[in-house]
Design an enzyme around this catalytic site. Sequence first.
Site, PDB file in Angstrom:
ATOM      1  N   SER A   1       0.846  -1.187   0.000  1.00  0.00           N
ATOM      2  CA  SER A   1       0.000   0.000   0.000  1.00  0.00           C
ATOM      3  C   SER A   1       0.884   1.241   0.000  1.00  0.00           C
ATOM      4  O   SER A   1       1.953   1.257  -0.612  1.00  0.00           O
ATOM      5  CB  SER A   1      -0.949  -0.035   1.216  1.00  0.00           C
ATOM      6  OG  SER A   1      -1.801   1.083   1.215  1.00  0.00           O
TER       7      SER A   1
ATOM      8  N   TYR B   1      -5.274   7.608  -6.712  1.00  0.00           N
ATOM      9  CA  TYR B   1      -4.206   6.778  -6.153  1.00  0.00           C
ATOM     10  C   TYR B   1      -4.499   6.443  -4.694  1.00  0.00           C
ATOM     11  O   TYR B   1      -4.396   5.283  -4.276  1.00  0.00           O
ATOM     12  CB  TYR B   1      -2.878   7.521  -6.279  1.00  0.00           C
ATOM     13  CG  TYR B   1      -1.699   6.824  -5.624  1.00  0.00           C
ATOM     14  CD1 TYR B   1      -1.180   5.653  -6.156  1.00  0.00           C
ATOM     15  CD2 TYR B   1      -1.096   7.350  -4.482  1.00  0.00           C
ATOM     16  CE1 TYR B   1      -0.091   5.009  -5.564  1.00  0.00           C
ATOM     17  CE2 TYR B   1      -0.007   6.726  -3.891  1.00  0.00           C
ATOM     18  CZ  TYR B   1       0.492   5.555  -4.434  1.00  0.00           C
ATOM     19  OH  TYR B   1       1.563   4.931  -3.842  1.00  0.00           O
TER      20      TYR B   1
ATOM     21  N   LYS C   1      -4.953   2.795  -2.813  1.00  0.00           N
ATOM     22  CA  LYS C   1      -4.052   2.350  -1.743  1.00  0.00           C
ATOM     23  C   LYS C   1      -4.820   2.017  -0.467  1.00  0.00           C
ATOM     24  O   LYS C   1      -4.429   1.109   0.272  1.00  0.00           O
ATOM     25  CB  LYS C   1      -2.999   3.417  -1.479  1.00  0.00           C
ATOM     26  CG  LYS C   1      -2.015   3.629  -2.627  1.00  0.00           C
ATOM     27  CD  LYS C   1      -1.061   2.450  -2.805  1.00  0.00           C
ATOM     28  CE  LYS C   1      -1.386   1.507  -3.901  1.00  0.00           C
ATOM     29  NZ  LYS C   1      -0.399   0.415  -4.053  1.00  0.00           N
TER      30      LYS C   1
END
Length: 339
Positions: free
Chosen positions: A182, A209, A213
């Site tokens: 992550s 993004y 994650k």
Amino acid sequence: MARLAPYAELHRVTKGPGDARPTATQIVEDQGLVADPSWTGRVVLITGCSPGGLGPETAKAIHLTGADVFITVRDVAKGQQVAEEILADGKPGKVEVIQMDLGSLKGIRAGAEEFLRKSGNRLNVLINNAGIMACPKGKTEDGFELHLGTNHLGHFYLFHLVKDALLASASPSFNSRVISVSSAGHRRKTINFDDLHFDHTEYEPFAAYGQSKLANVYFANELDRRYQSQNVRAVSIHPGGIITPLARYLPSTQYLRDDLEIWKIMKDPAQGAATTVWAAIAKELEGKGGIYLDDVAEAELTPPDAPYYAGGYAAAAFDPPTEKRLWTESLRLTGLGEE
């Protein structure tokens, strides 16, 4: 119980890439697992192993154990280059290259089938390392937002294709492990179930993004909850700040070098892969899962106002109802049906 943080002292005062913080290779050495007989015949699958990233450093270190390492890449020629460099260590254990594009369910399926054939349906450790960051707006081959599709849904789908091998290879003495790479970016976002693919929301690359994650963390947490009774455990990790090809879409990375406060916590790729390798092989992590790791340690809760580059996890990173909801939605999106 005390937090596991075996290298805390080395992270107390940092001086930037190449400082005293451990490398991935050092983790293997410190665990006493170089060419260890217990790792002979074990199988590790690592996604995203093109040159310059964390994948090759991860594969290089784990190969020192004597395990059979399978690496995935989109460009097989580049993967072969990585494999040859790893095999130069002279340690036992093969290195096989698997072509796989995490942005294509068809490509993932073909790659998984090749892996299972070559590995003899064995898999002890799955490392979901591949990823993209801050890309321009776009969709995967299957119509998913690029970050969510590649970073989360691609790995979610891959897990289900190799799940039986993980289950069959697991034992009470060595649980199969799934590691989701992550990022601190998970702290910047929630999961927008009303518009997962930014079809109706203004697109911002780091928001996309960050959502992907956070999805990586939720995936690991829910996977661990569902399969721990069958000796499969999962964790999520933050590798730290490293300048790799992942940053290709950033206008510049010079600001990272210019800001001393940021630069001194940055790592080189060998250091960046250390937490991943620790998650994959550490004896002290046997039987543990559903946790978030960084700086080769169990991470700590980070205040909401902490700077982006700080370590730790957000309070929202552990949310069982949302984790379950994302799992169910991911099954639907990837066509896997109910589970």
